[in-house]
Design a protein around this motif. Structure first.
Motif, short mmCIF file in Angstrom:
data_model
loop_
_atom_site.label_atom_id
_atom_site.label_comp_id
_atom_site.label_asym_id
_atom_site.label_seq_id
_atom_site.Cartn_x
_atom_site.Cartn_y
_atom_site.Cartn_z
N ARG A 268 1.64 5.38 9.40
CA ARG A 268 0.78 4.44 9.34
C ARG A 268 -0.72 5.25 9.41
N ARG B 16 -2.76 10.13 9.43
CA ARG B 16 -1.62 9.32 9.15
C ARG B 16 -0.67 9.94 10.45
N TYR C 102 2.84 2.99 5.46
CA TYR C 102 3.32 3.36 4.12
C TYR C 102 4.69 3.85 4.41
N GLY D 23 1.25 1.57 0.28
CA GLY D 23 0.81 1.19 1.46
C GLY D 23 0.66 -0.27 1.40
#
Length: 117
Positions: free
Chosen positions: A37, A44, A94, A110
């Motif tokens: 995420r 990320r 994602y 995503g």
């Protein structure tokens, strides 16, 4: 190769969502599957991992006990069940497939998860 996430949306704190990631174009059962995420302004973050046979899972400390990753190799799909959601879980989530032997590393586009009252 396609990884298509779905199931994101707006949910109140304490609520639940189930994300799905449908895979095609590669041998799904030969890939470790991850959920990452990324929140606005942040790097990320790896949230959850499930190994090829699906027997081993691993979670970020921030989601341990609240999120559950699972996979259905017959449906070429990986899931992320998210319970007790918090505002800090707000991010784009994602799906990611990895096979270190072959070098395969695929990402989905995503899906947005927003936790807000």
């Amino acid at each position: 190769v396609h990884l298509v996430e779905s199931g994101g949306g707006l949910v109140q704190p304490g609520g639940s969502l189930r994300l799905s990631c449908a895979a095609s174009g590669f041998t799904f059962s030969s890939y470790h599957m991850n959920w990452h995420r990324q929140a606005p302004g942040k790097e990320r973050e790896l949230v959850a991992t499930i190994t090829i046979p699906g027997r081993s899972t691993n979670y970020a400390d921030s989601v341990k006990g609240r999120f559950t990753i699972s996979r259905d190799n017959a449906k070429n799909t990986v899931y992320l069940q998210m319970n007790s959601l918090k505002p800090e879980d707000t991010a784009v989530y994602y799906c990611n497939a990895i096979n270190r032997l072959s070098g395969g590393n695929y990402w989905g586009q995503g899906t947005q998860v927003t936790v807000s009252s």
